[in-house]
Design a protein around this motif. Sequence first.
Motif, PDB file in Angstrom:
ATOM      1  N   ARG A  66       3.074   2.167   2.207  1.00 38.61           N
ATOM      2  CA  ARG A  66       3.322   2.653   3.699  1.00 38.61           C
ATOM      3  C   ARG A  66       4.760   2.399   4.222  1.00 38.61           C
ATOM      4  O   ARG A  66       4.989   1.558   3.770  1.00 38.61           O
ATOM      5  CB  ARG A  66       2.164   1.993   4.533  1.00 38.61           C
TER       6      ARG A  66
ATOM      7  N   GLU B 287      -6.297   0.731   5.876  1.00 38.20           N
ATOM      8  CA  GLU B 287      -6.685   1.424   4.674  1.00 38.20           C
ATOM      9  C   GLU B 287      -7.602   0.472   3.667  1.00 38.20           C
ATOM     10  O   GLU B 287      -7.204   0.244   2.653  1.00 38.20           O
ATOM     11  CB  GLU B 287      -5.692   2.268   3.775  1.00 38.20           C
TER      12      GLU B 287
ATOM     13  N   ASP C  12      -8.846  -2.122  -1.572  1.00 43.08           N
ATOM     14  CA  ASP C  12      -9.603  -2.450  -2.532  1.00 43.08           C
ATOM     15  C   ASP C  12      -9.351  -1.977  -3.910  1.00 43.08           C
ATOM     16  O   ASP C  12      -9.308  -2.644  -4.903  1.00 43.08           O
ATOM     17  CB  ASP C  12     -11.033  -2.141  -1.859  1.00 43.08           C
ATOM     18  N   ALA C  13      -8.987  -0.630  -4.063  1.00 44.04           N
ATOM     19  CA  ALA C  13      -8.711  -0.118  -5.248  1.00 44.04           C
ATOM     20  C   ALA C  13      -7.423  -0.749  -5.927  1.00 44.04           C
ATOM     21  O   ALA C  13      -7.454  -0.998  -7.010  1.00 44.04           O
ATOM     22  CB  ALA C  13      -8.304   1.544  -4.828  1.00 44.04           C
ATOM     23  N   ARG C  14      -6.168  -1.014  -5.214  1.00 46.13           N
ATOM     24  CA  ARG C  14      -5.245  -1.791  -5.726  1.00 46.13           C
ATOM     25  C   ARG C  14      -5.537  -2.979  -6.108  1.00 46.13           C
ATOM     26  O   ARG C  14      -4.734  -3.528  -7.000  1.00 46.13           O
ATOM     27  CB  ARG C  14      -4.171  -1.612  -4.568  1.00 46.13           C
TER      28      ARG C  14
ATOM     29  N   GLY D 244     -10.281   0.758   1.866  1.00 50.71           N
ATOM     30  CA  GLY D 244     -10.504   1.319   0.518  1.00 50.71           C
ATOM     31  C   GLY D 244      -9.534   1.524  -0.448  1.00 50.71           C
ATOM     32  O   GLY D 244      -9.737   1.236  -1.469  1.00 50.71           O
ATOM     33  N   ARG D 245      -8.220   1.911   0.081  1.00 48.53           N
ATOM     34  CA  ARG D 245      -6.992   1.920  -0.872  1.00 48.53           C
ATOM     35  C   ARG D 245      -6.779   0.374  -1.105  1.00 48.53           C
ATOM     36  O   ARG D 245      -6.494   0.193  -2.446  1.00 48.53           O
ATOM     37  CB  ARG D 245      -6.066   2.672   0.013  1.00 48.53           C
TER      38      ARG D 245
ATOM     39  N   GLU E 213      -7.063  -2.682  -9.402  1.00 50.08           N
ATOM     40  CA  GLU E 213      -5.953  -2.042 -10.359  1.00 50.08           C
ATOM     41  C   GLU E 213      -5.263  -3.175 -11.067  1.00 50.08           C
ATOM     42  O   GLU E 213      -4.703  -3.155 -12.009  1.00 50.08           O
ATOM     43  CB  GLU E 213      -5.062  -0.881  -9.709  1.00 50.08           C
TER      44      GLU E 213
ATOM     45  N   LEU F  13       0.809  -1.213  -0.045  1.00 50.00           N
ATOM     46  CA  LEU F  13      -0.009   0.020  -0.080  1.00 50.00           C
ATOM     47  C   LEU F  13       0.761   1.031  -0.001  1.00 50.00           C
ATOM     48  O   LEU F  13       0.133   2.498   0.113  1.00 50.00           O
ATOM     49  CB  LEU F  13      -1.152   0.120   1.131  1.00 50.00           C
TER      50      LEU F  13
END
Length: 281
Positions: A52, A261, A266-268, A263-264, A271, A50
């Motif tokens: 981080r 995170e 899930d987006a990755r 939401g992040r 992607e 992520l």
Amino acid sequence: MDQTQSGPDLDAYFLRIGYRGPREPSLSVLQRLHALHPLAIAFENLDSFLGRPVRLDLPSLEDKLVHARRGGYCFEQNTLFWKVLAALGFEVSGLAARVLWNQPEDTLNPRSHMLLRVEIDGATWLADVGFGGVTQTAPLLLAPGAVQETPHEPCRVIETADHYRLQVQIGGEWRTVFRFDMTEHVDVDYVVSSHFVSTWPASQFVTTIMAARALPTGRLALRNDRMTVHETGGPSRQVHFATPAELRATLSADFGIEVPEPGRFDARFLELGLGAPAELR
């Protein structure tokens, strides 16, 4: 390790892994801690995936691996384990390895894996609670050629002209995990290596979702949207996750990992084109 900072919270760590026993630098204590740690604290790379930061200072490691529902990769897991062992009075030093898992035997990779050397009564033991799907569940005696039983796979260390190789036996076949020598490594060495593997754009720790956990009855190994369930002495099976929500639920329930995170995450996941095609979700 840097002994100027305060030591680990042993009570919290022992509660985290479920250890109730003596606090002395004996082989039996090392064996029990080494068995419990991989059962309780999963291997995972969600922070680097992520974007981080991965921190190796003791407060950060305790916040993440002990107090939060998180795991970590080798530098985090073995740094924490080192500090715990040192606090108990063990003679511990750091080593580094070149990973050969699923690679040709003559591959020359950088020293991107951390393991520990523990001296007990004149004997050298290898401790490693952070190598993903084949993480050791017992310390191994540095006795080249000897087959050593563990709660999971049999292991052995073989010696070559200038290094050692750690091997595990899977399906009757000996497979090399990594190669290493006895050159001592210190904090700054691991900080540099960890920064590289967690930020290099092509690193699998950046591009791939990974998690693993030892179980009393086998192992779980996750890579992206597929999890392999290995049953000790039995067949393996695969589970596919169609959505990031399904994967997050499994990471929580089966690996004991609270995804940061979400939401992040899930987006990755989407992607990378993981899971089922959008029209089938």
